[in-house]
Design a protein around this motif. Structure first.
Motif, PDB file in Angstrom:
ATOM      1  N   LEU A  61       0.762  -1.065  -0.079  1.00  0.00           N
ATOM      2  CA  LEU A  61       0.160   0.239   0.038  1.00  0.00           C
ATOM      3  C   LEU A  61       0.929   1.114   0.059  1.00  0.00           C
ATOM      4  CD1 LEU A  61      -2.720  -1.070   2.561  1.00  0.00           C
ATOM      5  CD2 LEU A  61      -3.036  -0.634   0.061  1.00  0.00           C
ATOM      6  N   HIS A  62       1.934   1.259   0.734  1.00  0.00           N
ATOM      7  CA  HIS A  62       2.972   2.374   0.792  1.00  0.00           C
ATOM      8  C   HIS A  62       3.567   2.558  -0.541  1.00  0.00           C
ATOM      9  CE1 HIS A  62       3.424   2.441   5.500  1.00  0.00           C
ATOM     10  NE2 HIS A  62       2.154   2.929   5.107  1.00  0.00           N
ATOM     11  N   TRP A  63       3.930   1.710  -1.201  1.00  0.00           N
ATOM     12  CA  TRP A  63       4.403   1.669  -2.651  1.00  0.00           C
ATOM     13  C   TRP A  63       3.631   2.102  -3.599  1.00  0.00           C
ATOM     14  CZ3 TRP A  63       8.638   2.917  -4.265  1.00  0.00           C
ATOM     15  CH2 TRP A  63       9.322   2.780  -5.488  1.00  0.00           C
ATOM     16  N   THR A  64       2.485   1.658  -3.420  1.00  0.00           N
ATOM     17  CA  THR A  64       1.259   2.241  -4.258  1.00  0.00           C
ATOM     18  C   THR A  64       1.177   3.669  -4.260  1.00  0.00           C
ATOM     19  OG1 THR A  64       0.188   0.070  -4.312  1.00  0.00           O
ATOM     20  CG2 THR A  64      -1.124   1.803  -4.982  1.00  0.00           C
ATOM     21  N   ALA A  65       1.062   4.039  -2.989  1.00  0.00           N
ATOM     22  CA  ALA A  65       0.925   5.561  -2.752  1.00  0.00           C
ATOM     23  C   ALA A  65       2.014   6.195  -3.435  1.00  0.00           C
ATOM     24  CB  ALA A  65       0.737   5.539  -1.407  1.00  0.00           C
ATOM     25  N   VAL A  66       3.121   5.825  -3.149  1.00  0.00           N
ATOM     26  CA  VAL A  66       4.551   6.561  -3.610  1.00  0.00           C
ATOM     27  C   VAL A  66       4.318   6.727  -5.071  1.00  0.00           C
ATOM     28  CG1 VAL A  66       6.810   6.474  -3.897  1.00  0.00           C
ATOM     29  CG2 VAL A  66       5.869   6.199  -1.665  1.00  0.00           C
ATOM     30  N   GLY A 140      -3.097   8.159 -13.237  1.00  0.00           N
ATOM     31  CA  GLY A 140      -2.916   7.894 -11.733  1.00  0.00           C
ATOM     32  C   GLY A 140      -4.063   6.856 -11.167  1.00  0.00           C
ATOM     33  N   LEU A 141      -5.253   7.064 -11.746  1.00  0.00           N
ATOM     34  CA  LEU A 141      -6.139   5.946 -11.351  1.00  0.00           C
ATOM     35  C   LEU A 141      -5.944   4.822 -11.932  1.00  0.00           C
ATOM     36  CD1 LEU A 141      -9.473   8.032 -11.768  1.00  0.00           C
ATOM     37  CD2 LEU A 141      -8.417   7.472  -9.764  1.00  0.00           C
ATOM     38  N   PHE A 146      -4.131  -0.916 -11.086  1.00  0.00           N
ATOM     39  CA  PHE A 146      -3.205  -2.097 -11.474  1.00  0.00           C
ATOM     40  C   PHE A 146      -2.321  -2.638 -10.422  1.00  0.00           C
ATOM     41  CE2 PHE A 146      -0.259  -4.577 -14.029  1.00  0.00           C
ATOM     42  CZ  PHE A 146       0.781  -4.306 -13.630  1.00  0.00           C
ATOM     43  N   MET A 147      -1.984  -1.858  -9.367  1.00  0.00           N
ATOM     44  CA  MET A 147      -1.039  -2.137  -8.331  1.00  0.00           C
ATOM     45  C   MET A 147      -1.787  -2.597  -7.320  1.00  0.00           C
ATOM     46  SD  MET A 147       1.723   1.073  -8.385  1.00  0.00           S
ATOM     47  CE  MET A 147       3.010   0.092  -7.227  1.00  0.00           C
ATOM     48  N   MET A 148      -3.104  -2.093  -7.057  1.00  0.00           N
ATOM     49  CA  MET A 148      -3.864  -2.876  -5.997  1.00  0.00           C
ATOM     50  C   MET A 148      -4.349  -4.168  -6.473  1.00  0.00           C
ATOM     51  SD  MET A 148      -3.929  -0.881  -3.428  1.00  0.00           S
ATOM     52  CE  MET A 148      -5.380  -1.744  -2.452  1.00  0.00           C
ATOM     53  N   SER A 149      -4.685  -4.400  -7.664  1.00  0.00           N
ATOM     54  CA  SER A 149      -5.072  -5.553  -8.221  1.00  0.00           C
ATOM     55  C   SER A 149      -3.710  -6.690  -8.126  1.00  0.00           C
ATOM     56  CB  SER A 149      -5.414  -5.365  -9.686  1.00  0.00           C
ATOM     57  OG  SER A 149      -6.610  -4.473  -9.943  1.00  0.00           O
ATOM     58  N   SER A 150      -2.572  -6.144  -8.453  1.00  0.00           N
ATOM     59  CA  SER A 150      -1.437  -7.106  -8.278  1.00  0.00           C
ATOM     60  C   SER A 150      -1.295  -7.284  -6.915  1.00  0.00           C
ATOM     61  CB  SER A 150      -0.136  -6.226  -8.841  1.00  0.00           C
ATOM     62  OG  SER A 150      -0.658  -5.662 -10.217  1.00  0.00           O
TER      63      SER A 150
END
Length: 557
Positions: A61-66, A140-141, A146-150
């Protein structure tokens, strides 16, 4: 997505002994249960497994936010760069937008301030390169999805970086989770560098408006910071500027309430006490000092109204812009036989004139289809002799309804008849007769069309001519006449410039000096946001400088 873990965790401990030696009970990593001979995948203890998954989820989650914040910052920077800003100012505005959106998502006061953020959105919505911003938000969306799905897929499917440690008794070797390309400590350092970008000090007098860079002179660096304001989405328009800041259920913390916060009290004190008197020589020098004018503009609070103060059902139909509302202490109250707030409401404020003259002007929004009747009620009730209109009917979208007739019309029992129409180079003059209850009055409307929204006129002399023409007409009006009505679309930007110029021209004639800051502060006390942009604030200085030169030239002759 990159897979993160610490460089040395419970799940990545190698045996201290030589791997060629026999594997004895207890030599394996903590949390691994050895199975009977021939078992291929002994299971980790459940508690250890869930702790590992939780850690990986938090890191993901942190990396997704960054990644999302970096992508948006880069896109916003490109947006403002394309719009003509220099790289530093583009990055500053990009950080303001990031701060604004995070404030909406997480329901906290943006670092740069709520009011200033809202006005940043107004400028953004007006630019022809708005598609760059939309594309950036879309990217961004997409990255976030994509990153949350991964991340979810990895947690559910047991990807290699989440797989448990396996002890293979037959091969006498120990398998461990694959290590990432960089460690937790490296990611933390990267996050710290991101958080250190462009720190903006906050002061109790943080200004509350419009977009812009944090332009500071060495002497003023400790006192200035820029806070965006205001989004102004028009009611009834099919062209939305940006986000809706005051939809139902909105919990945006505006920082206002029954009791003013220390920050708001400080803003009020600044508006009551702000002053900077300029002699003619200082005025000419100041007009050319863009950096100092920007600093002064951004330091001056805007004094916008919290929309929550007007939480009356049906009121949205009477406001052209949801966030541009009349300050309560000076608002015009329509007389009505009905004891209903809506029937007495109009988005308009009384403004003081030169020397503190009470109710010298009325600043109001451009009438909408729903408020034309209210507008004429106000004109009649306040015995207004003049209307100054500084907007086109349409500028990309509707800015003002055509509230006057071609010949004759009746609104709220008031008969409005056009007598004459005179077309000048930069404005037109309409003369009306108003009739109600047997009484007949004369009304003049000056319609200035050479002033684009959110900007300034190409030439100053026509505006000065209009100011002087309106002053002469005001002097010729009957003694029983009331305030001069001035309106543009929202009733704060071009309206504020015109009224300030009128007051200051008179001050320059009578006193030989001008105090543009004090006049701006007084106007904003009565109606928030008057003189809407830094460009307009600079333009007022240029106009006054030109007017002073005209006065000096006339005196010499």
């Amino acid at each position: 997505m990159p897979r993160l873990s610490t460089s040395l965790t419970e799940d990545s401990v190698f045996r201290p002994e030589d791997s060629s030696g026999p594997l004895r009970p207890g030599d394996g990593p903590p949390g691994v249960v050895e199975g009977p001979p021939g078992a291929r995948s002994p299971q980790r203890e459940p508690a250890k497994m869930w702790r590992h998954k939780l850690r990986v989820a938090v890191m993901g989650l942190h990396w997704t936010a960054v990644v999302c914040i970096l992508s948006q910052t880069t896109g916003f920077w490109a947006f403002f760069l394309v719009d003509g800003n220099d790289p530093f100012m583009s990055m500053y505005k990009a950080l303001q937008l990031i701060d604004f959106y995070l404030g909406l998502l997480l329901s906290f006061n943006p670092m740069f301030g709520v009011d200033q953020s809202m006005n940043l959105m107004v400028e953004v919505g007006k630019t022809k390169n708005y598609w760059v911003l939309q594309a950036t938000v879309g990217v961004g969306l997409a990255l976030f999805v994509f990153m949350m799905s991964s991340l979810v897929h990895s947690l559910c499917s047991g990807a290699p970086w989440l797989s448990p440690v396996v002890v293979d008794q037959g091969d006498r070797r120990q398998s461990v989770s694959r290590q990432p390309s960089f460690t937790l400590s490296e990611w933390t350092d990267a996050q710290d560098e991101l958080m250190d970008l462009e720190p903006v000090p906050q002061t109790p007098q943080t200004p509350v408006f419009e977009v812009g860079a944090d332009t500071r002179t060495d002497a003023e660096a400790a006192t200035l910071s820029v806070t965006p304001v205001g989004l102004q989405e028009r009611r009834g328009s099919n062209v939305s500027l940006t986000l809706d800041m005051c939809t139902l259920g909105c919990t945006e913390p505006y920082g206002y309430g029954a009791q003013l916060s220390p920050k708001d009290q400080s803003a009020k004190e600044y508006l009551r006490e702000g002053t900077h008197t300029l002699t003619p020589a200082q005025l000419h020098t100041r007009a050319m000092d863009d950096q100092s004018l920007q600093a002064e503009f951004y330091e001056t609070p805007m004094n916008f109204v919290d929309p929550k103060e007007y939480s009356y059902p049906g009121l949205v139909r009477k406001n052209r812009y949801k966030t541009i509302l009349p300050n309560t202490h000076s608002r015009v109250i329509l007389q009505s036989e009905e004891e209903d707030f809506l029937s007495s409401y109009i988005n308009a404020n009384y403004l003081k004139g030169y020397g503190g003259e009470e109710r010298a002007y009325i600043a109001t929004q451009g009438p909408t289809v729903n408020t034309v009747g209210d507008f004429w009620r106000m004109v009649w009730q306040e015995r207004c002799p003049l209307i100054v209109m500084i907007t086109n009917l349409e500028e990309k979208n509707e800015k003002c309804a055509e509230y006057w007739p071609e010949d004759t019309v009746t609104h709220e029992g008031i008969e409005i008849k056009v007598v004459t129409v005179t077309q000048e180079d930069d404005y037109s003059l309409r003369v009306f007769t108003l009739k109600c209850g047997g009484e007949v009055r004369c009304l003049h409307q000056y319609w200035y069309t050479s002033w684009p929204d959110q900007k300034t006129p190409d030439k100053a002399p026509p505006l000065l001519e209009l100011v002087q023409e309106v002053e002469r007409a005001r002097e010729d009006a009957p003694a029983t006449s009331g305030p001069v009505i001035v309106h543009c679309s929202a009733g704060i930007g071009r309206t504020g410039c015109f009224i300030a110029t009128s007051i200051l021209c008179r001050q320059l004639r009578c006193e030989g000096v001008v105090d543009i800051l004090k006049t701006t502060c007084q106007l904003r006390l009565d109606r928030g946001g008057m003189i809407q942009t830094c460009e307009q604030y600079q333009f007022v200085h240029h106009v006054l400088s030109l007017y002073e030169k005209q006065l000096s030239h006339t005196a010499e002759e």
